[in-house]
Design a protein around this motif. Structure first.
Motif, mmCIF file in Angstrom:
data_model
loop_
_atom_site.group_PDB
_atom_site.id
_atom_site.type_symbol
_atom_site.label_atom_id
_atom_site.label_comp_id
_atom_site.label_asym_id
_atom_site.label_seq_id
_atom_site.Cartn_x
_atom_site.Cartn_y
_atom_site.Cartn_z
ATOM 1 N N MET A 51 0.734 -1.378 -0.061
ATOM 2 C CA MET A 51 0.020 -0.007 -0.019
ATOM 3 C C MET A 51 0.758 1.295 0.140
ATOM 4 N N THR A 52 2.115 1.111 -0.174
ATOM 5 C CA THR A 52 2.918 2.161 0.131
ATOM 6 C C THR A 52 2.776 3.140 -1.248
ATOM 7 N N ASP A 53 2.668 4.293 -0.989
ATOM 8 C CA ASP A 53 2.243 5.330 -2.132
ATOM 9 C C ASP A 53 3.785 6.162 -2.487
ATOM 10 N N ILE A 54 4.308 5.750 -3.554
ATOM 11 C CA ILE A 54 5.688 6.247 -3.723
ATOM 12 C C ILE A 54 5.792 7.701 -3.898
ATOM 13 N N ASP A 55 4.635 8.048 -4.820
ATOM 14 C CA ASP A 55 4.441 9.583 -5.136
ATOM 15 C C ASP A 55 4.592 10.476 -3.723
ATOM 16 N N VAL A 56 3.886 9.961 -2.805
ATOM 17 C CA VAL A 56 3.810 10.738 -1.535
ATOM 18 C C VAL A 56 5.113 10.689 -0.890
ATOM 19 N N LEU A 57 5.840 9.424 -0.782
ATOM 20 C CA LEU A 57 6.978 9.431 -0.216
ATOM 21 C C LEU A 57 8.065 10.292 -1.119
ATOM 22 N N ILE A 58 8.121 10.499 -2.194
ATOM 23 C CA ILE A 58 8.942 11.242 -3.024
ATOM 24 C C ILE A 58 8.644 12.616 -2.684
ATOM 25 N N LYS A 59 7.171 13.045 -2.451
ATOM 26 C CA LYS A 59 7.004 14.480 -2.130
ATOM 27 C C LYS A 59 7.454 14.844 -0.669
ATOM 28 N N GLN A 60 7.349 13.912 0.277
ATOM 29 C CA GLN A 60 7.910 13.695 1.631
ATOM 30 C C GLN A 60 9.462 14.386 1.493
ATOM 31 N N PHE A 61 10.136 13.578 0.768
ATOM 32 C CA PHE A 61 11.445 13.461 0.670
ATOM 33 C C PHE A 61 12.029 15.021 0.102
ATOM 34 N N GLU A 62 11.281 15.457 -1.025
ATOM 35 C CA GLU A 62 11.565 16.696 -1.404
ATOM 36 C C GLU A 62 11.358 17.655 -0.341
ATOM 37 N N LYS A 63 10.154 17.676 0.245
ATOM 38 C CA LYS A 63 10.018 18.667 1.274
ATOM 39 C C LYS A 63 10.840 18.565 2.228
ATOM 40 N N GLU A 64 11.469 17.383 2.757
ATOM 41 C CA GLU A 64 12.315 17.421 3.905
ATOM 42 C C GLU A 64 13.672 17.780 3.134
ATOM 43 N N LEU A 65 14.063 17.707 2.055
ATOM 44 C CA LEU A 65 15.342 18.284 1.401
ATOM 45 C C LEU A 65 15.243 19.764 1.140
ATOM 46 N N ASN A 66 13.962 20.221 0.838
ATOM 47 C CA ASN A 66 13.907 21.621 0.640
ATOM 48 C C ASN A 66 14.032 22.613 2.205
ATOM 49 N N SER A 67 13.479 21.825 3.068
ATOM 50 C CA SER A 67 13.645 22.518 4.405
ATOM 51 C C SER A 67 15.154 22.375 4.880
ATOM 52 N N HIS A 68 15.691 21.622 4.573
ATOM 53 C CA HIS A 68 17.138 21.330 5.204
ATOM 54 C C HIS A 68 18.063 22.247 4.418
ATOM 55 N N SER A 69 17.764 22.791 3.182
ATOM 56 C CA SER A 69 18.432 23.649 2.388
ATOM 57 C C SER A 69 18.189 24.934 2.499
ATOM 58 N N ASN A 70 17.249 25.495 3.326
ATOM 59 C CA ASN A 70 17.059 26.775 3.513
ATOM 60 C C ASN A 70 17.380 27.354 4.699
#
Length: 70
Positions: A51-70
């Motif tokens: 049931m893992t939604d890969i698209d959701v995980l990618i969005k979570q990853f990118e959100k974390e990545l963006n929050s660390h780069s700011n």
């Protein structure tokens, strides 16, 4: 020979792997607590992976990545 994965690709893969492992472990524990046998708990953990939604995980990853780069 194929190109080596980029740092981004490796980081994303690790993020997804970690999330899937955590999800499967939690589903297994929840199933045992609910009274399922070990085989049933194992099936619940596999179901969690399916049931893992890969698209959701990618969005979570990118959100974390963006929050660390700011």
């Amino acid at each position: 020979m194929p190109d080596k994965p980029t740092v981004y690709q490796k980081s994303l893969a690790e993020f997804i792997k970690r999330n899937c492992i955590d999800s499967a472990k939690q589903a297994y524990i929840d199933a045992l607590i609910a009274g399922l046998c070990q085989e049933g708990a194992f099936e619940a953990s596999i179901s969690a992976l399916e049931m893992t939604d890969i698209d959701v995980l990618i969005k979570q990853f990118e959100k974390e990545l963006n929050s660390h780069s700011n």
